[in-house]
Design a protein around this motif. Structure first.
Motif, PDB file in Angstrom:
ATOM      1  N   ILE A 111      -3.858   1.249   4.807  1.00 38.21           N
ATOM      2  CA  ILE A 111      -3.444   2.057   3.663  1.00 38.21           C
ATOM      3  C   ILE A 111      -2.388   3.077   4.079  1.00 38.21           C
ATOM      4  CG2 ILE A 111      -4.222   3.759   1.971  1.00 38.21           C
ATOM      5  CD1 ILE A 111      -5.062   0.918   1.300  1.00 38.21           C
ATOM      6  N   SER A 112      -2.521   3.655   5.271  1.00 38.04           N
ATOM      7  CA  SER A 112      -1.550   4.662   5.706  1.00 38.04           C
ATOM      8  C   SER A 112      -0.155   4.071   5.868  1.00 38.04           C
ATOM      9  CB  SER A 112      -2.012   5.309   7.012  1.00 38.04           C
ATOM     10  OG  SER A 112      -1.926   4.397   8.094  1.00 38.04           O
ATOM     11  N   VAL A 113      -0.070   2.815   6.339  1.00 33.66           N
ATOM     12  CA  VAL A 113       1.227   2.159   6.480  1.00 33.66           C
ATOM     13  C   VAL A 113       1.884   1.990   5.109  1.00 33.66           C
ATOM     14  CG1 VAL A 113       2.371  -0.002   7.118  1.00 33.66           C
ATOM     15  CG2 VAL A 113       0.669   0.999   8.641  1.00 33.66           C
ATOM     16  N   TRP A 114       1.085   1.621   4.115  1.00 34.93           N
ATOM     17  CA  TRP A 114       1.628   1.427   2.771  1.00 34.93           C
ATOM     18  C   TRP A 114       1.940   2.751   2.083  1.00 34.93           C
ATOM     19  CZ3 TRP A 114       3.440  -2.695   0.226  1.00 34.93           C
ATOM     20  CH2 TRP A 114       3.170  -3.962   0.764  1.00 34.93           C
ATOM     21  N   GLU A 115       1.190   3.799   2.391  1.00 36.87           N
ATOM     22  CA  GLU A 115       1.438   5.088   1.759  1.00 36.87           C
ATOM     23  C   GLU A 115       2.669   5.782   2.325  1.00 36.87           C
ATOM     24  OE1 GLU A 115      -0.301   6.850  -0.840  1.00 36.87           O
ATOM     25  OE2 GLU A 115      -0.877   4.754  -1.138  1.00 36.87           O
ATOM     26  N   ASN A 116       3.093   5.397   3.510  1.00 42.70           N
ATOM     27  CA  ASN A 116       4.272   5.997   4.131  1.00 42.70           C
ATOM     28  C   ASN A 116       5.536   5.430   3.482  1.00 42.70           C
ATOM     29  OD1 ASN A 116       6.366   6.859   5.743  1.00 42.70           O
ATOM     30  ND2 ASN A 116       5.369   6.325   7.670  1.00 42.70           N
ATOM     31  N   PRO A 117       6.365   6.251   2.824  1.00 36.52           N
ATOM     32  CA  PRO A 117       7.556   5.727   2.147  1.00 36.52           C
ATOM     33  C   PRO A 117       8.516   4.994   3.081  1.00 36.52           C
ATOM     34  CG  PRO A 117       7.125   7.992   1.476  1.00 36.52           C
ATOM     35  CD  PRO A 117       6.216   7.706   2.634  1.00 36.52           C
ATOM     36  N   VAL A 118       8.561   5.390   4.364  1.00 39.71           N
ATOM     37  CA  VAL A 118       9.485   4.762   5.304  1.00 39.71           C
ATOM     38  C   VAL A 118       9.111   3.302   5.541  1.00 39.71           C
ATOM     39  CG1 VAL A 118      10.349   4.811   7.676  1.00 39.71           C
ATOM     40  CG2 VAL A 118      10.019   6.954   6.413  1.00 39.71           C
ATOM     41  N   SER A 119       7.832   3.017   5.677  1.00 38.82           N
ATOM     42  CA  SER A 119       7.399   1.644   5.946  1.00 38.82           C
ATOM     43  C   SER A 119       7.090   0.871   4.671  1.00 38.82           C
ATOM     44  CB  SER A 119       6.166   1.642   6.870  1.00 38.82           C
ATOM     45  OG  SER A 119       5.152   2.484   6.369  1.00 38.82           O
ATOM     46  N   ARG A 120       6.885   1.557   3.551  1.00 33.86           N
ATOM     47  CA  ARG A 120       6.494   0.859   2.326  1.00 33.86           C
ATOM     48  C   ARG A 120       7.596  -0.059   1.797  1.00 33.86           C
ATOM     49  NH1 ARG A 120       5.805   4.790  -2.117  1.00 33.86           N
ATOM     50  NH2 ARG A 120       4.064   5.505  -0.828  1.00 33.86           N
ATOM     51  N   ALA A 121       8.845   0.410   1.796  1.00 35.65           N
ATOM     52  CA  ALA A 121       9.928  -0.392   1.214  1.00 35.65           C
ATOM     53  C   ALA A 121      10.095  -1.740   1.906  1.00 35.65           C
ATOM     54  CB  ALA A 121      11.234   0.398   1.239  1.00 35.65           C
ATOM     55  N   PRO A 122      10.198  -1.793   3.239  1.00 36.11           N
ATOM     56  CA  PRO A 122      10.301  -3.117   3.861  1.00 36.11           C
ATOM     57  C   PRO A 122       9.048  -3.961   3.686  1.00 36.11           C
ATOM     58  CG  PRO A 122      10.158  -1.386   5.525  1.00 36.11           C
ATOM     59  CD  PRO A 122      10.387  -0.715   4.221  1.00 36.11           C
ATOM     60  N   LEU A 123       7.869  -3.320   3.619  1.00 36.98           N
ATOM     61  CA  LEU A 123       6.641  -4.090   3.405  1.00 36.98           C
ATOM     62  C   LEU A 123       6.609  -4.708   2.015  1.00 36.98           C
ATOM     63  CD1 LEU A 123       3.952  -1.832   5.119  1.00 36.98           C
ATOM     64  CD2 LEU A 123       4.841  -4.023   5.908  1.00 36.98           C
ATOM     65  N   LEU A 124       7.127  -3.992   1.028  1.00 33.02           N
ATOM     66  CA  LEU A 124       7.226  -4.564  -0.316  1.00 33.02           C
ATOM     67  C   LEU A 124       8.099  -5.811  -0.304  1.00 33.02           C
ATOM     68  CD1 LEU A 124       7.597  -1.376  -2.544  1.00 33.02           C
ATOM     69  CD2 LEU A 124       5.736  -3.041  -2.645  1.00 33.02           C
ATOM     70  N   ALA A 125       9.222  -5.729   0.410  1.00 33.47           N
ATOM     71  CA  ALA A 125      10.104  -6.896   0.502  1.00 33.47           C
ATOM     72  C   ALA A 125       9.406  -8.047   1.214  1.00 33.47           C
ATOM     73  CB  ALA A 125      11.390  -6.519   1.242  1.00 33.47           C
ATOM     74  N   ILE A 126       8.637  -7.749   2.245  1.00 36.31           N
ATOM     75  CA  ILE A 126       7.930  -8.780   2.995  1.00 36.31           C
ATOM     76  C   ILE A 126       6.916  -9.490   2.113  1.00 36.31           C
ATOM     77  CG2 ILE A 126       6.230  -9.113   4.849  1.00 36.31           C
ATOM     78  CD1 ILE A 126       7.756  -6.786   6.312  1.00 36.31           C
ATOM     79  N   VAL A 127       6.107  -8.722   1.385  1.00 35.95           N
ATOM     80  CA  VAL A 127       5.068  -9.326   0.542  1.00 35.95           C
ATOM     81  C   VAL A 127       5.697 -10.111  -0.596  1.00 35.95           C
ATOM     82  CG1 VAL A 127       3.187  -8.800  -1.050  1.00 35.95           C
ATOM     83  CG2 VAL A 127       3.287  -7.659   1.156  1.00 35.95           C
ATOM     84  N   ARG A 128       6.703  -9.542  -1.238  1.00 36.59           N
ATOM     85  CA  ARG A 128       7.360 -10.262  -2.331  1.00 36.59           C
ATOM     86  C   ARG A 128       7.991 -11.553  -1.839  1.00 36.59           C
ATOM     87  NH1 ARG A 128       9.998  -4.651  -4.434  1.00 36.59           N
ATOM     88  NH2 ARG A 128       8.367  -4.060  -5.940  1.00 36.59           N
ATOM     89  N   SER A 129       8.615 -11.502  -0.686  1.00 36.61           N
ATOM     90  CA  SER A 129       9.235 -12.707  -0.128  1.00 36.61           C
ATOM     91  C   SER A 129       8.185 -13.741   0.234  1.00 36.61           C
ATOM     92  CB  SER A 129      10.062 -12.342   1.107  1.00 36.61           C
ATOM     93  OG  SER A 129      11.102 -11.452   0.786  1.00 36.61           O
ATOM     94  N   ALA A 130       7.050 -13.280   0.767  1.00 37.21           N
ATOM     95  CA  ALA A 130       5.998 -14.204   1.178  1.00 37.21           C
ATOM     96  C   ALA A 130       5.395 -14.957  -0.002  1.00 37.21           C
ATOM     97  CB  ALA A 130       4.909 -13.446   1.926  1.00 37.21           C
ATOM     98  N   LEU A 131       5.475 -14.378  -1.199  1.00 37.16           N
ATOM     99  CA  LEU A 131       4.921 -15.032  -2.381  1.00 37.16           C
ATOM    100  C   LEU A 131       5.766 -16.210  -2.842  1.00 37.16           C
ATOM    101  CD1 LEU A 131       3.837 -11.896  -4.467  1.00 37.16           C
ATOM    102  CD2 LEU A 131       2.380 -13.409  -3.119  1.00 37.16           C
TER     103      LEU A 131
END
Length: 219
Positions: A111-131
């Motif tokens: 949860i802390s990784v996702w709550e951090n704005p610095v890491s959240r943006a690339p993680l959003l791209a990763i999850v969206r791409s993985a779908l």
């Protein structure tokens, strides 16, 4: 070899050979710059529209250097994922405390990784791409399962570590999709501490039951 004079006196002669690496695009920090640029590119442009050339431009290096370090777009994508999660640092932290707290530490980290704005943006791209892209999905599976959760389950010496890691991953990725991608309420606006408290027992059961809690109850 020649030297030029300056008002202060003769300049040191220029040496032949390779230039210093410290201030050049292929210097010792080039790989880090490429990875940071890749995270931003994947976050802003998505998996489809990000290319090796766009990453190279963003990092101010030649595209050949990106190929040299990472081989392909999938390679730089995988490295960008790893940069976001930092498994070499995280796994010892999660395993370093009492076994009874593994689920809470894992849930808090995720949860802390996702709550951090610095890491959240690339993680959003990763999850969206993985779908939508099998290559991106394979990268996410390979990292989240093999480099993180399977290692934790295996170190705890529980039965069926791969299956347990997949259950833990499905739980946490599901939360990430609903909270940060779909933004389903009330999950999207729930306090992170409440999510951690409710999720931790399930993650504990997936990753550590049998290591410290005794055998699972019979069906």
């Amino acid at each position: 070899m020649t030297s030029r004079s300056t008002p202060e006196g003769p300049a040191a002669p220029r040496r032949r050979g390779r230039p210093s690496r410290a201030g050049t695009p292929d210097g010792p920090d080039a790989r880090t710059r490429i990875l940071r640029a890749a995270r931003t590119e994947f976050a802003e442009r998505g998996y489809d529209r990000t290319s090796m050339r766009s990453v190279a431009r963003a990092a101010s290096v030649d595209a050949a250097l990106v190929h040299h370090y990472f081989g392909s777009k999938d390679g730089v994508f995988a490295a960008a994922v790893e940069l976001s999660f930092e498994p070499a640092l995280v796994v010892p932290q999660i395993l370093g405390g009492p076994v009874e707290g593994v689920g809470e530490r894992m849930a808090r980290y995720f949860i802390s990784v996702w709550e951090n704005p610095v890491s959240r943006a690339p993680l959003l791209a990763i999850v969206r791409s993985a779908l939508t892209h099998e290559a991106a999905a394979e990268v996410l599976r390979g990292f989240l399962l093999h480099k993180l959760l399977e290692r934790i389950a295996a170190e705890l010496d529980v039965p069926d570590p791969t299956f347990r890691a997949e259950l833990a991953a499905s739980h946490m990725v599901g939360i990430a999709i609903l909270r940060y991608v779909v933004r389903a309420e009330p999950l999207a606006s729930a306090d992170p501490e409440r999510i951690i408290a409710l999720v931790a027992p399930s993650i504990q059961s997936y990753l550590a039951r049998g290591a410290a809690d005794g055998p699972a109850p019979a069906d």
